[in-house]
Design a protein around this motif. Structure first.
Motif, PDB file in Angstrom:
ATOM      1  N   ALA A  79      -6.797  -9.724 -23.034  1.00  0.00           N
ATOM      2  CA  ALA A  79      -6.056 -10.945 -22.696  1.00  0.00           C
ATOM      3  C   ALA A  79      -4.586 -10.781 -23.069  1.00  0.00           C
ATOM      4  N   ARG A  80      -4.321 -10.179 -24.223  1.00  0.00           N
ATOM      5  CA  ARG A  80      -2.947  -9.956 -24.663  1.00  0.00           C
ATOM      6  C   ARG A  80      -2.214  -9.024 -23.696  1.00  0.00           C
ATOM      7  N   LEU A  81      -2.887  -7.959 -23.277  1.00  0.00           N
ATOM      8  CA  LEU A  81      -2.269  -7.025 -22.333  1.00  0.00           C
ATOM      9  C   LEU A  81      -1.927  -7.704 -21.009  1.00  0.00           C
ATOM     10  N   ARG A  82      -2.819  -8.570 -20.528  1.00  0.00           N
ATOM     11  CA  ARG A  82      -2.533  -9.290 -19.282  1.00  0.00           C
ATOM     12  C   ARG A  82      -1.309 -10.200 -19.454  1.00  0.00           C
ATOM     13  N   LEU A  83      -1.221 -10.878 -20.594  1.00  0.00           N
ATOM     14  CA  LEU A  83      -0.070 -11.743 -20.853  1.00  0.00           C
ATOM     15  C   LEU A  83       1.229 -10.944 -20.953  1.00  0.00           C
ATOM     16  N   VAL A  84       1.170  -9.820 -21.635  1.00  0.00           N
ATOM     17  CA  VAL A  84       2.373  -8.988 -21.771  1.00  0.00           C
ATOM     18  C   VAL A  84       2.805  -8.461 -20.406  1.00  0.00           C
ATOM     19  N   ALA A  85       1.853  -8.084 -19.562  1.00  0.00           N
ATOM     20  CA  ALA A  85       2.193  -7.606 -18.214  1.00  0.00           C
ATOM     21  C   ALA A  85       2.885  -8.718 -17.424  1.00  0.00           C
ATOM     22  N   ARG A  86       2.392  -9.940 -17.543  1.00  0.00           N
ATOM     23  CA  ARG A  86       3.033 -11.070 -16.864  1.00  0.00           C
ATOM     24  C   ARG A  86       4.438 -11.303 -17.417  1.00  0.00           C
ATOM     25  N   LEU A  87       4.568 -11.248 -18.746  1.00  0.00           N
ATOM     26  CA  LEU A  87       5.875 -11.437 -19.379  1.00  0.00           C
ATOM     27  C   LEU A  87       6.856 -10.375 -18.895  1.00  0.00           C
ATOM     28  N   LYS A  88       6.396  -9.131 -18.816  1.00  0.00           N
ATOM     29  CA  LYS A  88       7.262  -8.042 -18.357  1.00  0.00           C
ATOM     30  C   LYS A  88       7.744  -8.316 -16.941  1.00  0.00           C
ATOM     31  N   SER A  89       6.843  -8.749 -16.068  1.00  0.00           N
ATOM     32  CA  SER A  89       7.222  -9.049 -14.688  1.00  0.00           C
ATOM     33  C   SER A  89       8.261 -10.159 -14.625  1.00  0.00           C
ATOM     34  N   VAL A  90       8.043 -11.218 -15.382  1.00  0.00           N
ATOM     35  CA  VAL A  90       8.990 -12.332 -15.388  1.00  0.00           C
ATOM     36  C   VAL A  90      10.340 -11.882 -15.918  1.00  0.00           C
ATOM     37  N   LYS A  91      10.330 -11.103 -16.993  1.00  0.00           N
ATOM     38  CA  LYS A  91      11.591 -10.613 -17.548  1.00  0.00           C
ATOM     39  C   LYS A  91      12.315  -9.724 -16.547  1.00  0.00           C
ATOM     40  N   GLU A  92      11.577  -8.855 -15.853  1.00  0.00           N
ATOM     41  CA  GLU A  92      12.191  -7.979 -14.853  1.00  0.00           C
ATOM     42  C   GLU A  92      12.816  -8.802 -13.726  1.00  0.00           C
ATOM     43  N   GLU A  93      12.103  -9.847 -13.272  1.00  0.00           N
ATOM     44  CA  GLU A  93      12.626 -10.710 -12.216  1.00  0.00           C
ATOM     45  C   GLU A  93      13.932 -11.373 -12.634  1.00  0.00           C
ATOM     46  N   ARG A  94      14.055 -11.659 -13.907  1.00  0.00           N
ATOM     47  CA  ARG A  94      15.229 -12.362 -14.418  1.00  0.00           C
ATOM     48  C   ARG A  94      16.299 -11.418 -14.976  1.00  0.00           C
ATOM     49  N   GLY A  95      16.046 -10.112 -14.901  1.00  0.00           N
ATOM     50  CA  GLY A  95      17.012  -9.136 -15.377  1.00  0.00           C
ATOM     51  C   GLY A  95      17.130  -9.081 -16.893  1.00  0.00           C
ATOM     52  N   ILE A  96      16.037  -9.388 -17.569  1.00  0.00           N
ATOM     53  CA  ILE A  96      16.018  -9.392 -19.037  1.00  0.00           C
ATOM     54  C   ILE A  96      15.283  -8.143 -19.517  1.00  0.00           C
ATOM     55  N   ASP A  97      15.813  -7.515 -20.558  1.00  0.00           N
ATOM     56  CA  ASP A  97      15.147  -6.340 -21.128  1.00  0.00           C
ATOM     57  C   ASP A  97      13.741  -6.705 -21.584  1.00  0.00           C
ATOM     58  N   PHE A  98      12.810  -5.816 -21.283  1.00  0.00           N
ATOM     59  CA  PHE A  98      11.416  -6.040 -21.680  1.00  0.00           C
ATOM     60  C   PHE A  98      11.259  -5.980 -23.195  1.00  0.00           C
ATOM     61  N   LEU A  99      11.806  -4.943 -23.811  1.00  0.00           N
ATOM     62  CA  LEU A  99      11.637  -4.765 -25.251  1.00  0.00           C
ATOM     63  C   LEU A  99      12.596  -5.672 -26.009  1.00  0.00           C
ATOM     64  N   ASP A 100      12.073  -6.297 -27.070  1.00  0.00           N
ATOM     65  CA  ASP A 100      12.859  -7.229 -27.872  1.00  0.00           C
ATOM     66  C   ASP A 100      12.507  -7.009 -29.341  1.00  0.00           C
ATOM     67  N   PRO A 101      13.185  -6.040 -29.996  1.00  0.00           N
ATOM     68  CA  PRO A 101      12.861  -5.727 -31.389  1.00  0.00           C
ATOM     69  C   PRO A 101      12.968  -6.934 -32.324  1.00  0.00           C
ATOM     70  N   ALA A 102      13.904  -7.829 -32.081  1.00  0.00           N
ATOM     71  CA  ALA A 102      14.032  -9.015 -32.939  1.00  0.00           C
ATOM     72  C   ALA A 102      12.796  -9.897 -32.806  1.00  0.00           C
ATOM     73  N   ARG A 103      12.284 -10.047 -31.594  1.00  0.00           N
ATOM     74  CA  ARG A 103      11.062 -10.838 -31.379  1.00  0.00           C
ATOM     75  C   ARG A 103       9.873 -10.164 -32.053  1.00  0.00           C
ATOM     76  N   GLU A 104       9.797  -8.846 -31.966  1.00  0.00           N
ATOM     77  CA  GLU A 104       8.700  -8.128 -32.622  1.00  0.00           C
ATOM     78  C   GLU A 104       8.728  -8.369 -34.132  1.00  0.00           C
ATOM     79  N   GLU A 105       9.903  -8.308 -34.711  1.00  0.00           N
ATOM     80  CA  GLU A 105      10.016  -8.544 -36.157  1.00  0.00           C
ATOM     81  C   GLU A 105       9.669  -9.985 -36.493  1.00  0.00           C
ATOM     82  N   TRP A 106      10.106 -10.915 -35.646  1.00  0.00           N
ATOM     83  CA  TRP A 106       9.761 -12.320 -35.869  1.00  0.00           C
ATOM     84  C   TRP A 106       8.248 -12.495 -35.854  1.00  0.00           C
ATOM     85  N   MET A 107       7.560 -11.853 -34.880  1.00  0.00           N
ATOM     86  CA  MET A 107       6.099 -11.950 -34.798  1.00  0.00           C
ATOM     87  C   MET A 107       5.430 -11.395 -36.048  1.00  0.00           C
ATOM     88  N   LEU A 108       5.948 -10.277 -36.556  1.00  0.00           N
ATOM     89  CA  LEU A 108       5.382  -9.714 -37.781  1.00  0.00           C
ATOM     90  C   LEU A 108       5.513 -10.696 -38.946  1.00  0.00           C
TER      91      LEU A 108
END
Length: 97
Positions: free
Chosen positions: A29-58
């Motif tokens: 389920a997480r992989l499906r959500l991340v794939a959707r997020l990646k597509s949306v970010k690509e459509e909007r011209g936003i970088d897929f990787l977000d190290p600050a968000r990863e650290e926030w999640m941790l």
């Protein structure tokens, strides 16, 4: 194999197997959500990787964790999960091409 006959051991193993299936379902389920997020970010011209968000999640998960998983163990598992997610998303992209 004497432990196979022990009803308590058998029950605990069944519970572990059920839990493992839920973990796999949650990972998928997480992989499906991340794939959707990646597509949306690509459509909007936003970088897929977000190290600050990863650290926030941790940090968020560390605060939410009630154990017995240690903070270090949580960081290890989540860091590996993020790395695995990136590899799986890349594999899925390779399969589409």
């Amino acid at each position: 194999m004497p432990s196979a006959d022990d009803p308590v051991i058998r029950q605990l193993r069944e519970q572990l197997s059920d839990n493992d299936v839920r973990i796999v379902e949650a990972l998928n389920a997480r992989l499906r959500l991340v794939a959707r997020l990646k597509s949306v970010k690509e459509e909007r011209g936003i970088d897929f990787l977000d190290p600050a968000r990863e650290e926030w999640m941790l940090q968020y998960l560390t605060r939410a964790n009630r154990g017995p998983l240690s903070p270090d163990g949580l960081r290890e598992i989540y860091t590996e999960l993020l790395d695995l997610t990136k590899r799986e998303i890349a594999r899925a992209g390779d399969e589409e091409n």
